[in-house]
Scaffold this motif. Structure first.
Motif, PDB file in Angstrom:
ATOM      1  N   TYR A  88       1.042  -1.338   0.135  1.00 47.55           N
ATOM      2  CA  TYR A  88       0.066  -0.001   0.022  1.00 47.55           C
ATOM      3  C   TYR A  88       0.871   1.416   0.052  1.00 47.55           C
ATOM      4  O   TYR A  88       0.557   2.302  -0.939  1.00 47.55           O
ATOM      5  CB  TYR A  88      -1.045   0.168   1.119  1.00 47.55           C
ATOM      6  CG  TYR A  88      -1.973   1.097   1.252  1.00 47.55           C
ATOM      7  CD1 TYR A  88      -2.923   0.956   0.537  1.00 47.55           C
ATOM      8  CD2 TYR A  88      -1.551   2.163   2.028  1.00 47.55           C
ATOM      9  CE1 TYR A  88      -3.850   1.990   0.470  1.00 47.55           C
ATOM     10  CE2 TYR A  88      -2.439   3.458   1.926  1.00 47.55           C
ATOM     11  CZ  TYR A  88      -3.688   3.350   1.230  1.00 47.55           C
ATOM     12  OH  TYR A  88      -4.599   4.393   1.492  1.00 47.55           O
ATOM     13  N   PHE A  89       1.712   1.269   0.942  1.00 48.43           N
ATOM     14  CA  PHE A  89       2.784   2.645   1.001  1.00 48.43           C
ATOM     15  C   PHE A  89       3.635   2.703  -0.134  1.00 48.43           C
ATOM     16  O   PHE A  89       3.972   3.749  -0.575  1.00 48.43           O
ATOM     17  CB  PHE A  89       3.595   2.482   2.187  1.00 48.43           C
ATOM     18  CG  PHE A  89       2.731   2.746   3.542  1.00 48.43           C
ATOM     19  CD1 PHE A  89       1.626   3.550   3.275  1.00 48.43           C
ATOM     20  CD2 PHE A  89       3.154   2.289   4.772  1.00 48.43           C
ATOM     21  CE1 PHE A  89       0.853   3.962   4.702  1.00 48.43           C
ATOM     22  CE2 PHE A  89       2.397   2.530   5.942  1.00 48.43           C
ATOM     23  CZ  PHE A  89       1.473   3.263   6.079  1.00 48.43           C
ATOM     24  N   ALA A  90       3.984   1.610  -0.722  1.00 43.29           N
ATOM     25  CA  ALA A  90       4.913   1.739  -1.885  1.00 43.29           C
ATOM     26  C   ALA A  90       4.153   2.100  -3.390  1.00 43.29           C
ATOM     27  O   ALA A  90       4.712   2.783  -4.117  1.00 43.29           O
ATOM     28  CB  ALA A  90       5.311   0.133  -2.212  1.00 43.29           C
ATOM     29  N   LYS A  91       2.646   1.875  -3.332  1.00 43.45           N
ATOM     30  CA  LYS A  91       1.818   2.323  -4.412  1.00 43.45           C
ATOM     31  C   LYS A  91       1.573   3.761  -4.366  1.00 43.45           C
ATOM     32  O   LYS A  91       0.733   4.382  -5.026  1.00 43.45           O
ATOM     33  CB  LYS A  91       0.782   1.414  -4.806  1.00 43.45           C
ATOM     34  CG  LYS A  91       1.227   0.125  -5.109  1.00 43.45           C
ATOM     35  CD  LYS A  91      -0.077  -0.604  -5.509  1.00 43.45           C
ATOM     36  CE  LYS A  91       0.368  -1.919  -6.038  1.00 43.45           C
ATOM     37  NZ  LYS A  91      -0.809  -2.833  -6.351  1.00 43.45           N
ATOM     38  N   LEU A  92       2.058   4.801  -3.324  1.00 42.76           N
ATOM     39  CA  LEU A  92       1.447   5.680  -2.944  1.00 42.76           C
ATOM     40  C   LEU A  92       2.059   6.830  -4.045  1.00 42.76           C
ATOM     41  O   LEU A  92       3.254   6.460  -4.412  1.00 42.76           O
ATOM     42  CB  LEU A  92       1.616   6.246  -1.793  1.00 42.76           C
ATOM     43  CG  LEU A  92       0.833   5.719  -0.477  1.00 42.76           C
ATOM     44  CD1 LEU A  92       1.263   6.494   0.886  1.00 42.76           C
ATOM     45  CD2 LEU A  92      -0.580   6.122  -0.582  1.00 42.76           C
ATOM     46  N   PRO A  93       1.160   7.812  -4.565  1.00 37.51           N
ATOM     47  CA  PRO A  93       1.829   8.842  -5.239  1.00 37.51           C
ATOM     48  C   PRO A  93       3.098   9.750  -4.852  1.00 37.51           C
ATOM     49  O   PRO A  93       3.299   9.324  -3.505  1.00 37.51           O
ATOM     50  CB  PRO A  93       0.795   9.726  -5.576  1.00 37.51           C
ATOM     51  CG  PRO A  93      -0.534   9.002  -5.531  1.00 37.51           C
ATOM     52  CD  PRO A  93      -0.193   8.040  -4.222  1.00 37.51           C
ATOM     53  N   THR A 136       4.941  -1.538   4.277  1.00 42.18           N
ATOM     54  CA  THR A 136       3.688  -1.587   4.911  1.00 42.18           C
ATOM     55  C   THR A 136       3.687  -2.738   5.670  1.00 42.18           C
ATOM     56  O   THR A 136       3.079  -2.415   6.909  1.00 42.18           O
ATOM     57  CB  THR A 136       2.718  -1.768   3.749  1.00 42.18           C
ATOM     58  OG1 THR A 136       2.693  -0.802   2.778  1.00 42.18           O
ATOM     59  CG2 THR A 136       1.052  -1.532   4.427  1.00 42.18           C
ATOM     60  N   SER A 137       4.184  -3.949   5.519  1.00 47.17           N
ATOM     61  CA  SER A 137       4.100  -5.030   6.447  1.00 47.17           C
ATOM     62  C   SER A 137       4.979  -4.831   7.760  1.00 47.17           C
ATOM     63  O   SER A 137       4.321  -5.028   8.824  1.00 47.17           O
ATOM     64  CB  SER A 137       4.536  -6.424   5.539  1.00 47.17           C
ATOM     65  OG  SER A 137       5.823  -6.121   5.124  1.00 47.17           O
ATOM     66  N   THR A 138       5.996  -4.228   7.361  1.00 50.88           N
ATOM     67  CA  THR A 138       7.001  -3.994   8.657  1.00 50.88           C
ATOM     68  C   THR A 138       6.175  -2.906   9.470  1.00 50.88           C
ATOM     69  O   THR A 138       6.353  -3.021  10.909  1.00 50.88           O
ATOM     70  CB  THR A 138       8.351  -3.509   8.244  1.00 50.88           C
ATOM     71  OG1 THR A 138       8.911  -4.456   7.372  1.00 50.88           O
ATOM     72  CG2 THR A 138       9.334  -3.350   9.350  1.00 50.88           C
ATOM     73  N   SER A 139       5.582  -2.102   9.121  1.00 46.25           N
ATOM     74  CA  SER A 139       4.995  -1.018   9.670  1.00 46.25           C
ATOM     75  C   SER A 139       3.823  -1.581  10.673  1.00 46.25           C
ATOM     76  O   SER A 139       3.668  -1.192  11.770  1.00 46.25           O
ATOM     77  CB  SER A 139       4.331   0.057   8.860  1.00 46.25           C
ATOM     78  OG  SER A 139       3.415   1.000   9.450  1.00 46.25           O
ATOM     79  N   TYR A 140       3.091  -2.463  10.028  1.00 41.98           N
ATOM     80  CA  TYR A 140       2.028  -3.167  10.874  1.00 41.98           C
ATOM     81  C   TYR A 140       2.412  -3.973  11.913  1.00 41.98           C
ATOM     82  O   TYR A 140       2.081  -4.131  12.988  1.00 41.98           O
ATOM     83  CB  TYR A 140       1.037  -4.049   9.763  1.00 41.98           C
ATOM     84  CG  TYR A 140      -0.044  -4.804  10.688  1.00 41.98           C
ATOM     85  CD1 TYR A 140      -0.838  -3.997  11.181  1.00 41.98           C
ATOM     86  CD2 TYR A 140       0.015  -6.122  10.455  1.00 41.98           C
ATOM     87  CE1 TYR A 140      -1.929  -4.805  11.958  1.00 41.98           C
ATOM     88  CE2 TYR A 140      -0.677  -6.704  11.406  1.00 41.98           C
ATOM     89  CZ  TYR A 140      -1.799  -6.283  11.982  1.00 41.98           C
ATOM     90  OH  TYR A 140      -2.773  -7.025  12.865  1.00 41.98           O
ATOM     91  N   SER A 141       3.555  -4.763  11.709  1.00 42.41           N
ATOM     92  CA  SER A 141       4.259  -5.786  12.691  1.00 42.41           C
ATOM     93  C   SER A 141       4.736  -4.607  13.736  1.00 42.41           C
ATOM     94  O   SER A 141       4.593  -5.073  14.829  1.00 42.41           O
ATOM     95  CB  SER A 141       5.245  -6.473  11.889  1.00 42.41           C
ATOM     96  OG  SER A 141       6.355  -5.723  11.447  1.00 42.41           O
ATOM     97  N   ILE A 142       5.211  -3.672  13.667  1.00 39.20           N
ATOM     98  CA  ILE A 142       5.828  -2.582  14.613  1.00 39.20           C
ATOM     99  C   ILE A 142       4.548  -2.122  15.248  1.00 39.20           C
ATOM    100  O   ILE A 142       4.680  -2.060  16.455  1.00 39.20           O
ATOM    101  CB  ILE A 142       6.723  -1.634  13.890  1.00 39.20           C
ATOM    102  CG1 ILE A 142       7.917  -2.180  13.524  1.00 39.20           C
ATOM    103  CG2 ILE A 142       7.129  -0.713  15.048  1.00 39.20           C
ATOM    104  CD1 ILE A 142       8.920  -1.409  12.611  1.00 39.20           C
TER     105      ILE A 142
END
Length: 311
Positions: A88-93, A136-142
């Protein structure tokens, strides 16, 4: 006899008639104390009402501290808001990526470890780094580790954490609507939790200014600048400069005439290598000297600042 008999009756009637107004007049004053007796009760009521109102206002004006269940619910809602698709974060403009980096800066800038504590400070630093990398995945795990910390945080840490959440949440609000409104859900959870946490009462102690320290960041490595570390770094730089100087003197002591090789190309290569080694050793000596001198001056500055704070 009749007259004598009538006269007592008439006298008694006259006496009754004359006494009746007196009795009626005496009944009215009996009602006056009853009316006056109500006035103290009214005065008591008028005195007690302002006390109850002021007490209620004092209770409503005092900050309400969160209990364990409310704090756990806030932290869990905050962690669940970062449950997003893995890319999700990687696809942000690009413009939203800039806002995401700004949110990461607001979340972890300054003495985050000193204000929020060691464990929460490291989590915020790692979380901001995950936002900068758009992971995004690391952000959620943290973020999922936050609910486990709500019971061990002090009021000062909660207040500092809440202010950082509000500041970073405003950045997410500025991103507007994107996708299915995930960014606004994150902003709502962060601002809500931040406002409630920042309302925690702060206890001011003399040890709070001592927790402020200068941090030197090299990528993922963070080093706290202290007088002892500055002196140790200066000593290491001085020793490394001496070694570089001795090495350059050893290379320079070898004369070029002693270099004997099979052909001219090998001799030319050896001379160029000798010159490169000399340049590297001399530059390393100079840089080590400047580094040692700078660390010594930094150590003196930190020492003087520490003494001024103690005074």
């Amino acid at each position: 006899m009749a007259a004598l008999l009538i006269s007592p009756s008439i006298s008694s009637a006259a006496a009754a008639a004359s006494s009746s107004p007196t009795l009626l007049f005496r009944q009215n004053p009996h009602h006056i104390p009853s009316l006056l007796s109500l006035k103290p009760s009214k005065r008591k009521i008028s005195k007690t009402r302002p006390l109850s109102i002021s007490f209620a206002l004092a209770e409503s004006g005092s900050p309400k501290s969160l209990d364990q269940e409310e704090a756990l619910s806030l932290f869990q809602e905050l962690a669940d808001s970062f449950r997003l698709p893995s890319d999700y974060f990687a696809k942000l403009p690009n413009d939203l990526r800039i806002d995401l980096n700004d949110a990461a800066f607001d979340l972890s800038n300054g003495p985050v470890v000193g204000e929020c504590g060691q464990e929460l400070g490291e989590i915020l630093l790692n979380l901001s780094q995950a936002w900068e990398l758009a992971d995004t995945s690391t952000s959620y795990s943290i973020a999922s580790k936050l609910p486990s910390l709500q019971g061990s945080l002090t009021n000062n840490a909660k207040s500092a954490f809440g202010k950082r959440l509000v500041s970073a949440g405003r950045r997410f609000e500025a991103m507007g609507q994107y996708g299915q409104g995930e960014l606004q859900r994150i902003a709502k959870a962060m601002v809500k939790a931040g406002k409630l946490l920042s309302a925690s009462p702060i206890t001011t102690t003399d040890e709070i200014p001592k927790q402020e320290a200068r941090m030197l960041k090299f990528g993922d490595l963070q080093v706290e600048l202290t007088v002892e570390k500055a002196n140790i770094g200066a000593a290491i730089g001085f020793v490394f400069g001496v070694i570089s100087w001795q090495l350059s003197q050893g290379i320079q002591s070898i004369p070029e005439s002693s270099l004997q090789y099979a052909n001219d190309n090998a001799l030319l290569l050896a001379k160029s290598l000798r010159g490169a080694l000399l340049a590297m050793c001399y530059s390393s000596t100079v840089l080590s000297g400047f580094t040692a001198l700078g660390l010594v001056l930094l150590g003196r500055q930190l020492s003087s600042e520490g003494k001024s704070k103690e005074e």
